[in-house]
Design a protein around this motif. Structure first.
Motif, PDB file in Angstrom:
ATOM      1  N   ASN A   1       0.827  -1.211   0.000  1.00  0.00           N
ATOM      2  CA  ASN A   1       0.000   0.000   0.000  1.00  0.00           C
ATOM      3  C   ASN A   1       0.858   1.256   0.000  1.00  0.00           C
ATOM      4  O   ASN A   1       0.523   2.260  -0.638  1.00  0.00           O
ATOM      5  N   ALA A   2       1.991   1.208   0.700  1.00  0.00           N
ATOM      6  CA  ALA A   2       2.868   2.379   0.786  1.00  0.00           C
ATOM      7  C   ALA A   2       3.471   2.745  -0.552  1.00  0.00           C
ATOM      8  O   ALA A   2       3.746   3.915  -0.828  1.00  0.00           O
ATOM      9  N   VAL A   3       3.681   1.738  -1.401  1.00  0.00           N
ATOM     10  CA  VAL A   3       4.284   1.994  -2.716  1.00  0.00           C
ATOM     11  C   VAL A   3       3.247   1.957  -3.835  1.00  0.00           C
ATOM     12  O   VAL A   3       3.579   1.902  -5.024  1.00  0.00           O
ATOM     13  N   SER A   4       1.974   1.971  -3.451  1.00  0.00           N
ATOM     14  CA  SER A   4       0.850   2.034  -4.399  1.00  0.00           C
ATOM     15  C   SER A   4       0.799   0.834  -5.345  1.00  0.00           C
ATOM     16  O   SER A   4       0.510   0.968  -6.531  1.00  0.00           O
ATOM     17  N   ILE A   5       1.092  -0.355  -4.803  1.00  0.00           N
ATOM     18  CA  ILE A   5       0.929  -1.600  -5.559  1.00  0.00           C
ATOM     19  C   ILE A   5       0.048  -2.540  -4.712  1.00  0.00           C
ATOM     20  O   ILE A   5       0.502  -3.593  -4.241  1.00  0.00           O
ATOM     21  N   PRO A   6      -1.193  -2.156  -4.479  1.00  0.00           N
ATOM     22  CA  PRO A   6      -2.054  -2.999  -3.649  1.00  0.00           C
ATOM     23  C   PRO A   6      -2.398  -4.309  -4.338  1.00  0.00           C
ATOM     24  O   PRO A   6      -2.353  -4.414  -5.564  1.00  0.00           O
ATOM     25  N   PHE A   7      -2.727  -5.321  -3.548  1.00  0.00           N
ATOM     26  CA  PHE A   7      -3.154  -6.610  -4.077  1.00  0.00           C
ATOM     27  C   PHE A   7      -4.327  -7.101  -3.246  1.00  0.00           C
ATOM     28  O   PHE A   7      -4.592  -6.588  -2.154  1.00  0.00           O
ATOM     29  N   ILE A   8      -5.034  -8.089  -3.775  1.00  0.00           N
ATOM     30  CA  ILE A   8      -6.205  -8.634  -3.083  1.00  0.00           C
ATOM     31  C   ILE A   8      -5.826  -9.978  -2.479  1.00  0.00           C
ATOM     32  O   ILE A   8      -5.571 -10.947  -3.221  1.00  0.00           O
ATOM     33  N   PRO A   9      -5.740 -10.069  -1.157  1.00  0.00           N
ATOM     34  CA  PRO A   9      -5.395 -11.353  -0.537  1.00  0.00           C
ATOM     35  C   PRO A   9      -6.384 -12.439  -0.955  1.00  0.00           C
ATOM     36  O   PRO A   9      -7.585 -12.195  -1.104  1.00  0.00           O
ATOM     37  N   ALA A  10      -5.868 -13.626  -1.160  1.00  0.00           N
ATOM     38  CA  ALA A  10      -6.697 -14.730  -1.637  1.00  0.00           C
ATOM     39  C   ALA A  10      -7.427 -15.417  -0.493  1.00  0.00           C
ATOM     40  O   ALA A  10      -7.068 -15.285   0.682  1.00  0.00           O
ATOM     41  N   ASP A  11      -8.455 -16.142  -0.863  1.00  0.00           N
ATOM     42  CA  ASP A  11      -9.129 -17.031   0.078  1.00  0.00           C
ATOM     43  C   ASP A  11      -8.301 -18.309   0.143  1.00  0.00           C
ATOM     44  O   ASP A  11      -8.392 -19.182  -0.730  1.00  0.00           O
ATOM     45  N   THR A  12      -7.477 -18.395   1.162  1.00  0.00           N
ATOM     46  CA  THR A  12      -6.521 -19.501   1.233  1.00  0.00           C
ATOM     47  C   THR A  12      -7.178 -20.838   1.576  1.00  0.00           C
ATOM     48  O   THR A  12      -6.501 -21.876   1.586  1.00  0.00           O
TER      49      THR A  12
END
Length: 211
Positions: A153-164
Motif C-alpha cells: 500500500n505504501a508503494v501504491s501496488i495494492p493486491f487482493i489477498p486470496a481465500d486460502t
C-alpha cells in the motif's frame, strides 16, 4: 498589431526558442534522461520520492530483512508469488533478460526483489528454489501478510489477498515494478508489460552511482 509590435513579438519568440534549445542542450550534456523517452520505456518517476515503511520481512535464506536495507543500490520490487500461473514467471524471465542487456556497471547497481503476496505458501525455501530457476541473485521476501500489505500500500501496488481455504487459489496483483533508489526511497514505477529493449536504453543513466 503594429509593425513594430510584430517585430518585437517575432524577436521574443526567436529568443525563447534559442533559450529553449540552449536549456535542452545543457540538460542533455549533463546526462539527464529525456522524460519522453523514460515514459516511452514505461518508466514513471515520482515528482517527490516516498519513504518506505519501517518493517521487517524474511528473505529466501530465512534471514530477517528490514526494508531499510534496500539502500546503496537501485532496486526493482515486484509483488508476486511462486504459484502464479502466468504474470510472475513471465515477468521474472523478462527481468532476467533485462539484466543481460544492461552494461556491467548498471547491472551491478541493480537488485531485483520478489515480494510474495502469498506468504502462506511462499516459505523462504520455496522462494529460494523458485528464484533459482530465473536468477540466483534475485532476492525473495516473505513474512506476515499484514506487513506485506503495509509495504504494498505504501508503494501504491495494492493486491487482493486470496481465500486460502480454496484449493489451488490464485492472488490478484499488479505486474508493475517499484523503483527504489539507493537512499531507500521509492522513486517511481515501471509499468507492465516490460519493454526490455527500451528499458535497457534508459536504465543505465538512471542507475549510475551517485557522486
Amino acid at each position: 498589431m503594429t509593425r513594430t509590435q510584430k517585430t518585437v513579438f517575432i524577436l521574443v519568440a526567436v529568443v525563447a526558442l534559442i533559450l529553449g534549445l540552449t536549456v535542452n542542450k545543457v540538460l542533455t550534456s549533463k546526462g539527464q534522461a529525456d522524460p519522453t523517452a523514460l515514459l516511452d520505456a514505461g518508466i514513471v518517476l515520482l515528482p517527490q520520492s516516498r519513504d518506505l515503511p519501517e518493517l521487517s520481512l524474511v528473505d529466501q535464506d530465512g534471514q530477517a530483512f528490514r526494508v531499510d536495507r534496500l539502500e546503496k543500490q537501485w532496486s526493482l520490487l515486484f509483488f508476486g508469488y511462486t504459484f502464479c500461473p502466468d504474470i510472475c514467471p513471465a515477468t521474472l524471465a523478462e527481468l532476467r533478460q533485462l539484466r543481460t542487456l544492461l552494461p556491467e556497471e548498471a547491472r551491478d547497481n541493480l537488485r531485483v526483489v520478489l515480494v510474495s503476496v502469498d506468504p502462506q505458501r511462499d516459505t523462504p525455501e520455496q522462494l529460494k528454489k523458485y528464484l533459482g530457476y530465473f536468477d540466483a541473485e534475485f532476492i525473495g521476501l516473505t513474512g506476515e501478510l499484514e506487513a506485506i500489505q503495509k509495504l504494498a500500500n505504501a508503494v501504491s501496488i495494492p493486491f487482493i489477498p486470496a481465500d486460502t481455504s480454496e484449493e489451488n487459489y490464485t492472488v490478484n496483483h499488479s505486474g508493475n515494478l517499484v523503483i527504489v533508489g539507493p537512499d531507500g526511497t521509492q522513486r517511481g514505477f515501471i509499468r507492465a508489460p516490460l519493454k526490455n529493449a527500451k528499458l535497457a536504453a534508459q536504465l543505465p543513466e538512471l542507475l549510475k552511482p551517485a557522486g
